[in-house]
Design a protein around this motif. Structure first.
Motif, PDB file in Angstrom:
ATOM      1  N   LYS A 106       0.820  -1.214   0.000  1.00 44.59           N
ATOM      2  CA  LYS A 106       0.000   0.000   0.000  1.00 44.59           C
ATOM      3  C   LYS A 106       0.853   1.264   0.000  1.00 44.59           C
ATOM      4  N   GLN A 107       2.020   1.201   0.625  1.00 43.32           N
ATOM      5  CA  GLN A 107       2.883   2.374   0.736  1.00 43.32           C
ATOM      6  C   GLN A 107       3.654   2.665  -0.550  1.00 43.32           C
ATOM      7  N   LYS A 108       3.785   1.680  -1.443  1.00 40.89           N
ATOM      8  CA  LYS A 108       4.523   1.805  -2.698  1.00 40.89           C
ATOM      9  C   LYS A 108       5.929   2.365  -2.476  1.00 40.89           C
ATOM     10  N   PRO A 109       6.726   1.682  -1.658  1.00 41.63           N
ATOM     11  CA  PRO A 109       8.082   2.179  -1.368  1.00 41.63           C
ATOM     12  C   PRO A 109       9.033   1.914  -2.526  1.00 41.63           C
ATOM     13  N   THR A 110      10.223   2.465  -2.443  1.00 39.05           N
ATOM     14  CA  THR A 110      11.249   2.199  -3.448  1.00 39.05           C
ATOM     15  C   THR A 110      11.782   0.767  -3.275  1.00 39.05           C
ATOM     16  N   LEU A 111      12.481   0.292  -4.291  1.00 39.24           N
ATOM     17  CA  LEU A 111      13.047  -1.056  -4.227  1.00 39.24           C
ATOM     18  C   LEU A 111      14.008  -1.188  -3.053  1.00 39.24           C
ATOM     19  N   GLY A 112      14.828  -0.164  -2.827  1.00 40.07           N
ATOM     20  CA  GLY A 112      15.771  -0.209  -1.719  1.00 40.07           C
ATOM     21  C   GLY A 112      15.069  -0.289  -0.374  1.00 40.07           C
ATOM     22  N   ASP A 113      13.980   0.464  -0.218  1.00 35.85           N
ATOM     23  CA  ASP A 113      13.224   0.432   1.035  1.00 35.85           C
ATOM     24  C   ASP A 113      12.609  -0.947   1.269  1.00 35.85           C
ATOM     25  N   LEU A 114      12.110  -1.560   0.202  1.00 34.63           N
ATOM     26  CA  LEU A 114      11.514  -2.896   0.314  1.00 34.63           C
ATOM     27  C   LEU A 114      12.540  -3.909   0.804  1.00 34.63           C
ATOM     28  N   VAL A 115      13.703  -3.898   0.179  1.00 36.07           N
ATOM     29  CA  VAL A 115      14.757  -4.838   0.558  1.00 36.07           C
ATOM     30  C   VAL A 115      15.158  -4.614   2.008  1.00 36.07           C
ATOM     31  N   GLN A 116      15.327  -3.350   2.387  1.00 39.27           N
ATOM     32  CA  GLN A 116      15.774  -3.025   3.745  1.00 39.27           C
ATOM     33  C   GLN A 116      14.746  -3.462   4.790  1.00 39.27           C
ATOM     34  N   GLN A 117      13.456  -3.228   4.508  1.00 42.72           N
ATOM     35  CA  GLN A 117      12.405  -3.606   5.458  1.00 42.72           C
ATOM     36  C   GLN A 117      12.371  -5.118   5.659  1.00 42.72           C
ATOM     37  N   GLN A 118      12.453  -5.872   4.568  1.00 42.94           N
ATOM     38  CA  GLN A 118      12.345  -7.326   4.677  1.00 42.94           C
ATOM     39  C   GLN A 118      13.575  -7.939   5.326  1.00 42.94           C
ATOM     40  N   ILE A 119      14.737  -7.393   5.037  1.00 45.90           N
ATOM     41  CA  ILE A 119      15.951  -7.887   5.689  1.00 45.90           C
ATOM     42  C   ILE A 119      15.878  -7.615   7.194  1.00 45.90           C
ATOM     43  N   ALA A 120      15.422  -6.420   7.569  1.00 48.76           N
ATOM     44  CA  ALA A 120      15.301  -6.078   8.987  1.00 48.76           C
ATOM     45  C   ALA A 120      14.324  -7.021   9.696  1.00 48.76           C
ATOM     46  N   PHE A 121      13.254  -7.382   9.015  1.00 49.68           N
ATOM     47  CA  PHE A 121      12.263  -8.292   9.610  1.00 49.68           C
ATOM     48  C   PHE A 121      12.880  -9.663   9.869  1.00 49.68           C
ATOM     49  N   GLU A 122      13.592 -10.213   8.870  1.00 48.10           N
ATOM     50  CA  GLU A 122      14.192 -11.536   9.027  1.00 48.10           C
ATOM     51  C   GLU A 122      15.307 -11.507  10.078  1.00 48.10           C
ATOM     52  N   GLU A 123      16.052 -10.405  10.150  1.00 49.64           N
ATOM     53  CA  GLU A 123      17.099 -10.287  11.167  1.00 49.64           C
ATOM     54  C   GLU A 123      16.494 -10.246  12.571  1.00 49.64           C
ATOM     55  N   ALA A 124      15.336  -9.596  12.706  1.00 55.06           N
ATOM     56  CA  ALA A 124      14.662  -9.554  14.003  1.00 55.06           C
ATOM     57  C   ALA A 124      14.248 -10.950  14.444  1.00 55.06           C
ATOM     58  N   ILE A 125      13.746 -11.758  13.505  1.00 53.29           N
ATOM     59  CA  ILE A 125      13.363 -13.140  13.821  1.00 53.29           C
ATOM     60  C   ILE A 125      14.582 -13.933  14.284  1.00 53.29           C
ATOM     61  N   LYS A 126      15.693 -13.786  13.585  1.00 51.76           N
ATOM     62  CA  LYS A 126      16.917 -14.507  13.952  1.00 51.76           C
ATOM     63  C   LYS A 126      17.373 -14.131  15.358  1.00 51.76           C
ATOM     64  N   LYS A 127      17.292 -12.838  15.681  1.00 52.19           N
ATOM     65  CA  LYS A 127      17.723 -12.381  17.002  1.00 52.19           C
ATOM     66  C   LYS A 127      16.833 -12.944  18.104  1.00 52.19           C
TER      67      LYS A 127
END
Length: 252
Positions: free
Chosen positions: A40-61
């Motif tokens: 819905k937010q229509k972010p840039t490609l870089g923002d998408l990658v950064q958000q998803q990486i941060a989410f997976e890193e949070a799960i790992k932690k």
């Protein structure tokens, strides 16, 4: 950017019982909501990658913390009592005095660290690095991964007549099976024409432990392109590039 660690940590604490299955279901629900909000937010490609990486890193932690909690619950060992006004270091010393094997274990760990120090920061070898493009990759409890739509032969096929490729999700998995140390990491994606789609996008530092493999997961959602052919995917650790390719083609 959302603080995924705090969000997930509070959600895990709110579970009636924190088990591997209950946390996995929780992660899936939060992941689905996150993806819907991102679209819905229509972010840039870089923002998408950064958000998803941060989410997976949070799960790992969080999973690492849950694993530590489970390992600390050793049968027959009374919980550590905290005396008001006593520092954590004093608490630890008191427990070591009561349980001598802890001191032996601590000394052994320190000796191992000293022995390994000269060999630290050995980059993974290219020959021992695996690569797999997928539709999606999910970080599960216990360090496991769920791969969806894995392109085992390196080819991603779309319907004939497609003019613009619009994939809901595209993911890449690098498995570094050797190496040791902590390295700055980045990711690049180059189209068949030579155009750089993603240029050295900064990723969380890669931490390779002795004798263990390290998974680097990269998500792009959505992925859109007009080009067909062989794309180059570059994972960079410190000053070394690990270059892999995949082919985007139409059905014959």
């Amino acid at each position: 950017m959302a603080d995924f660690y705090s969000l997930l940590s509070r959600a895990v604490q709110g579970l009636d019982q924190s088990t591997g299955d209950s946390r996995r279901l929780l992660y899936e629900r939060v992941r689905a909501v996150m993806m819907e909000q991102l679209r819905k937010q229509k972010p840039t490609l870089g923002d998408l990658v950064q958000q998803q990486i941060a989410f997976e890193e949070a799960i790992k932690k969080i999973e690492a913390e849950e694993d530590h909690k489970e390992r600390s619950l050793v049968p027959g060992r009374p919980p550590l009592k905290v005396v008001k006004g006593q520092s954590k270091e004093e608490d630890r010393a008191e427990q070591v005095r009561k349980e001598p094997e802890l001191a032996t274990r601590a000394l052994g760990s320190e000796a191992e660290r000293n022995e390994k120090a000269p060999n630290a920061n050995q980059l993974p070898t290219d020959a021992n690095t695996l690569f797999l493009p997928c539709e999606s990759i999910r970080q599960e409890v216990g360090g496991r991964l769920t791969l969806i739509g894995a392109a085992t032969n390196g080819d991603i096929i779309v319907p004939t007549g497609t003019q613009i490729v619009n994939l809901t999700s595209l993911a890449f998995l690098f498995v570094f099976r050797d190496g040791e140390g902590t390295f700055p990491a980045s990711f690049s994606l180059i189209a068949p024409s030579g155009q750089t789609i993603v240029d050295r996008f900064k990723l969380p530092d890669s931490v390779n432990r002795p004798g263990a493999s390290f998974n680097l997961i990269i998500h792009i959602a959505p992925f859109q392109t007009k080009e067909f052919g062989r794309f180059r995917v570059v994972a960079r650790l410190a000053d070394q590039d690990y270059v892999r390719t995949f082919v985007l083609a139409a059905e014959p």
